[in-house]
Design a protein around this motif. Structure first.
Motif, mmCIF file in Angstrom:
data_model
loop_
_atom_site.group_PDB
_atom_site.id
_atom_site.type_symbol
_atom_site.label_atom_id
_atom_site.label_comp_id
_atom_site.label_asym_id
_atom_site.label_seq_id
_atom_site.Cartn_x
_atom_site.Cartn_y
_atom_site.Cartn_z
ATOM 1 N N GLN A 178 9.040 -1.972 8.024
ATOM 2 C CA GLN A 178 8.979 -2.586 9.344
ATOM 3 C C GLN A 178 10.383 -2.669 9.947
ATOM 4 N N GLY A 179 10.552 -2.099 11.138
ATOM 5 C CA GLY A 179 11.841 -2.117 11.812
ATOM 6 C C GLY A 179 12.746 -0.950 11.476
ATOM 7 N N LEU A 180 12.326 -0.097 10.513
ATOM 8 C CA LEU A 180 13.125 1.062 10.149
ATOM 9 C C LEU A 180 12.747 2.264 11.008
ATOM 10 N N ASP A 181 13.707 3.162 11.246
ATOM 11 C CA ASP A 181 13.381 4.366 11.997
ATOM 12 C C ASP A 181 12.748 5.391 11.058
ATOM 13 N N VAL A 182 12.403 6.562 11.615
ATOM 14 C CA VAL A 182 11.672 7.564 10.835
ATOM 15 C C VAL A 182 12.488 8.029 9.627
ATOM 16 N N ALA A 183 13.778 8.287 9.838
ATOM 17 C CA ALA A 183 14.621 8.761 8.739
ATOM 18 C C ALA A 183 14.733 7.714 7.645
ATOM 19 N N GLN A 184 14.937 6.449 8.020
ATOM 20 C CA GLN A 184 15.039 5.377 7.036
ATOM 21 C C GLN A 184 13.722 5.186 6.292
ATOM 22 N N THR A 185 12.604 5.311 7.029
ATOM 23 C CA THR A 185 11.281 5.181 6.417
ATOM 24 C C THR A 185 11.036 6.286 5.403
ATOM 25 N N ASN A 186 11.376 7.516 5.778
ATOM 26 C CA ASN A 186 11.212 8.634 4.843
ATOM 27 C C ASN A 186 12.067 8.435 3.592
ATOM 28 N N HIS A 187 13.286 7.933 3.790
ATOM 29 C CA HIS A 187 14.190 7.640 2.672
ATOM 30 C C HIS A 187 13.542 6.612 1.744
ATOM 31 N N PHE A 188 13.081 5.528 2.320
ATOM 32 C CA PHE A 188 12.501 4.438 1.537
ATOM 33 C C PHE A 188 11.277 4.925 0.766
ATOM 34 N N ASN A 189 10.382 5.635 1.455
ATOM 35 C CA ASN A 189 9.137 6.058 0.820
ATOM 36 C C ASN A 189 9.365 7.115 -0.253
ATOM 37 N N ALA A 190 10.396 7.938 -0.088
ATOM 38 C CA ALA A 190 10.736 8.904 -1.134
ATOM 39 C C ALA A 190 11.160 8.182 -2.410
ATOM 40 N N VAL A 191 11.910 7.098 -2.244
ATOM 41 C CA VAL A 191 12.304 6.294 -3.401
ATOM 42 C C VAL A 191 11.079 5.672 -4.069
ATOM 43 N N VAL A 192 10.143 5.169 -3.258
ATOM 44 C CA VAL A 192 8.916 4.575 -3.807
ATOM 45 C C VAL A 192 8.140 5.614 -4.616
ATOM 46 N N ASP A 193 8.047 6.835 -4.100
ATOM 47 C CA ASP A 193 7.355 7.901 -4.838
ATOM 48 C C ASP A 193 7.990 8.139 -6.198
ATOM 49 N N GLU A 194 9.306 8.167 -6.228
ATOM 50 C CA GLU A 194 10.013 8.388 -7.493
ATOM 51 C C GLU A 194 9.761 7.245 -8.471
ATOM 52 N N LEU A 195 9.823 6.019 -7.962
ATOM 53 C CA LEU A 195 9.660 4.858 -8.834
ATOM 54 C C LEU A 195 8.243 4.762 -9.386
ATOM 55 N N CYS A 196 7.259 5.157 -8.581
ATOM 56 C CA CYS A 196 5.861 5.012 -9.000
ATOM 57 C C CYS A 196 5.377 6.171 -9.862
ATOM 58 N N ALA A 197 6.216 7.198 -10.016
ATOM 59 C CA ALA A 197 5.806 8.359 -10.806
ATOM 60 C C ALA A 197 5.603 8.020 -12.273
ATOM 61 N N ASN A 198 6.169 6.893 -12.723
ATOM 62 C CA ASN A 198 6.072 6.521 -14.141
ATOM 63 C C ASN A 198 4.903 5.596 -14.447
ATOM 64 N N GLY A 199 4.030 5.361 -13.461
ATOM 65 C CA GLY A 199 2.800 4.654 -13.793
ATOM 66 C C GLY A 199 2.626 3.261 -13.231
ATOM 67 N N ASN A 200 3.489 2.830 -12.284
ATOM 68 C CA ASN A 200 3.262 1.531 -11.646
ATOM 69 C C ASN A 200 1.990 1.568 -10.805
ATOM 70 N N THR A 201 1.318 0.454 -10.709
ATOM 71 C CA THR A 201 0.224 0.290 -9.762
ATOM 72 C C THR A 201 0.825 -0.165 -8.432
ATOM 73 N N LEU A 202 0.326 0.385 -7.324
ATOM 74 C CA LEU A 202 0.946 0.133 -6.027
ATOM 75 C C LEU A 202 -0.079 -0.303 -4.989
ATOM 76 N N ILE A 203 0.267 -1.381 -4.250
ATOM 77 C CA ILE A 203 -0.431 -1.740 -3.013
ATOM 78 C C ILE A 203 0.601 -1.654 -1.899
ATOM 79 N N TYR A 204 0.328 -0.802 -0.936
ATOM 80 C CA TYR A 204 1.294 -0.534 0.142
ATOM 81 C C TYR A 204 0.625 -0.829 1.479
ATOM 82 N N VAL A 205 1.261 -1.660 2.297
ATOM 83 C CA VAL A 205 0.736 -1.983 3.619
ATOM 84 C C VAL A 205 1.554 -1.238 4.669
ATOM 85 N N GLY A 206 0.879 -0.465 5.510
ATOM 86 C CA GLY A 206 1.545 0.261 6.586
ATOM 87 C C GLY A 206 0.533 0.643 7.642
ATOM 88 N N HIS A 207 0.958 0.642 8.906
ATOM 89 C CA HIS A 207 0.026 0.923 10.004
ATOM 90 C C HIS A 207 -0.185 2.412 10.234
#
Length: 468
Positions: free
Chosen positions: A413-442
């Motif tokens: 929330q409040g991040l631009d497209v580039a910052q959002t892509n950066h953040f979500n790429a990190v989330v993908d990497e972190l969740c690759a090892n088996g975390n369960t994820l609930i993500y809220v986004g419009h």
């Protein structure tokens, strides 16, 4: 010769040793509608606040990125879980009372606010206490005030933050209408979908205004260099039960107001879910049942990690296994916390930092600072960083215990497209090892690629549950 609405000549602005604006010049005329975009941390918000300082609100009005409200005694000393405790919410005004006060202060007719409330889907929130509002609903309240006032110059910092899709569409139309009626706009945003009335674009570069022809010409933040995730996060979280979350006919109500109605939802270990719904649909309330912050969780049929809530576990037992980010947590976070202390607080699930950390914990903090490129900022106050870096620091706080369940409530929330892509790429990497994820986004175009399932809420009820 046209008289300018705003004329800035040789403005210099500096915080401590950081120069924000240097010999800055800008002239704004009636009929001009500006977007100020570009890189984060260049001084866009500081410029907006400076223009709005000491001005009559009929001429210049500023809508900030965060909504600051007080209780009935004029105090802002709220705590994070307070918004879920019905016995303590009566300490703040209702939306209607707050708007009525605003209208009386500025000599406005409340009938003129009604179409704006309707367009933003906010008319049913009149009796809601300010402390009960979600971040998106707080943004709507700010927008209603500014649009209702219709000043000569309306400055809005991140106007679309936290808004659902239909509200965004309607807001674009409202911007065009008030521009036709003579209000000039300055929107501080890197949003790509803009009102048609926008006819000027600029960014701040080296402390000075740089006018560009199109938003595509805005400077972009440097692209992220991918790094190996810290060793302690490469270990897959352990699960003692295949079911991580299970809600069975869960309802939440405050008196006659139903917030959630007969919600059923099962999340198995290592699944990645997207939770969506319009502002006020009950998403934040649902998540608060899972992370230990909502008192009604003990009266509902809520199961976490195979155990029913209220069967002997403490709130700290729950938080040990759950990592969470939300706009509300960010808003309530300790304003005096450094980036280092912000990350360290994740060990103790505190909104700030109060205890000494151990040697092994310090090593984890340093690894996360390096992974998120935050080492140069570790001793800075969190609130002084650009918003994108603040969110990365909070993500580091969220994952420092490698929890099996991550709840990321509108983390971009409040991040631009580039910052959002950066953040979500990190989330993908972190969740690759088996975390369960609930993500809220419009927006489904702005979510991590690891998402597999979606739950859609409307008016507190589940209206869709699908595999993506």
């Amino acid at each position: 010769m046209k008289q300018p609405l705003v004329q800035i000549v040789q403005l210099n602005l500096q915080y401590a040793d950081q120069v924000v604006l240097s010999d800055f010049n800008w002239t704004i005329y009636a009929g001009e509608n500006w977007v100020i975009g570009g890189k984060s941390g260049t001084g866009k918000t500081s410029l907006a606040k400076t223009i709005a300082e000491d001005k009559h609100p009929a001429h210049v009005y500023y809508v900030s990125n965060w909504y600051q409200f007080t209780n009935l005694e004029g105090d802002r000393n709220f705590y994070y879980q307070q918004r879920y405790n019905k016995f303590q919410t009566n300490d703040t005004l209702t939306v209607y009372a707050d708007l009525l006060h605003f209208g009386q202060k500025h000599g406005l007719d409340f009938a003129d606010a009604e179409p704006i409330l309707e367009a933003l889907g906010f008319q049913n929130c009149k009796d809601t206490q300010l402390i009960e509002l979600s971040s998106g609903e707080h943004k709507k309240l700010q927008l209603v005030q500014g649009l209702w006032l219709r000043p000569k110059l309306l400055i809005i910092d991140e106007p679309f933050t936290g808004l659902d899709q239909q509200s965004r569409v309607n807001l674009l139309d409202i911007f065009d209408k008030i521009a036709e009626m003579g209000t000039s706009l300055i929107l501080v945003t890197n949003e790509e979908n803009l009102p048609t009335c926008i006819n000027r674009f600029a960014e701040i570069e080296n402390g000075k205004l740089r006018v560009v022809e199109h938003p595509a010409d805005f400077s972009k933040d440097a692209r992220r260099n991918k790094k190996p995730i810290p060793y302690f996060l490469q270990q897959a979280p352990s699960f003692t039960n295949t079911s991580v979350v299970e809600l069975r006919n869960v309802s939440v109500r405050y008196g006659d107001k139903v917030v959630l109605k007969n919600v059923n939802w099962k999340i198995n270990a290592r699944e990645k879910w997207l939770l969506q719904g319009p502002n006020g649909s009950g998403k934040s309330t649902l998540l608060s049942l899972l992370n230990g912050d909502h008192p009604q969780a003990y009266n509902a049929d809520v199961w976490l990690f195979g155990a029913k809530r209220g069967s002997g576990e403490s709130i700290w037992d729950i938080k040990e296994k759950v990592g969470i980010i939300s706009p509300e947590m960010h808003w309530y976070f300790d304003q005096n916390a450094t980036v280092w202390h912000t990350i360290a607080s994740g060990f103790y699930d505190s909104i700030g930092w109060f205890l000494e950390v151990k040697y092994e914990e310090k090593k984890r903090i340093e690894q996360l600072l390096d992974f998120f490129d935050l080492l140069p900022y570790k001793n800075q106050l969190l609130r002084t960083l650009p918003l994108g870096k603040q969110r990365l620091a909070l993500l580091a706080r969220t994952i420092i215990k490698n929890p099996p369940l991550l709840i990321l409530d509108e983390p971009c929330q409040g991040l631009d497209v580039a910052q959002t892509n950066h953040f979500n790429a990190v989330v993908d990497e972190l969740c690759a090892n088996g975390n369960t994820l609930i993500y809220v986004g419009h927006y489904e175009s702005q979510i991590p690629s690891c998402i597999e399932h979606r739950l859609l809420l409307e008016k507190g009820e589940v209206v869709e549950e699908v595999t993506i």
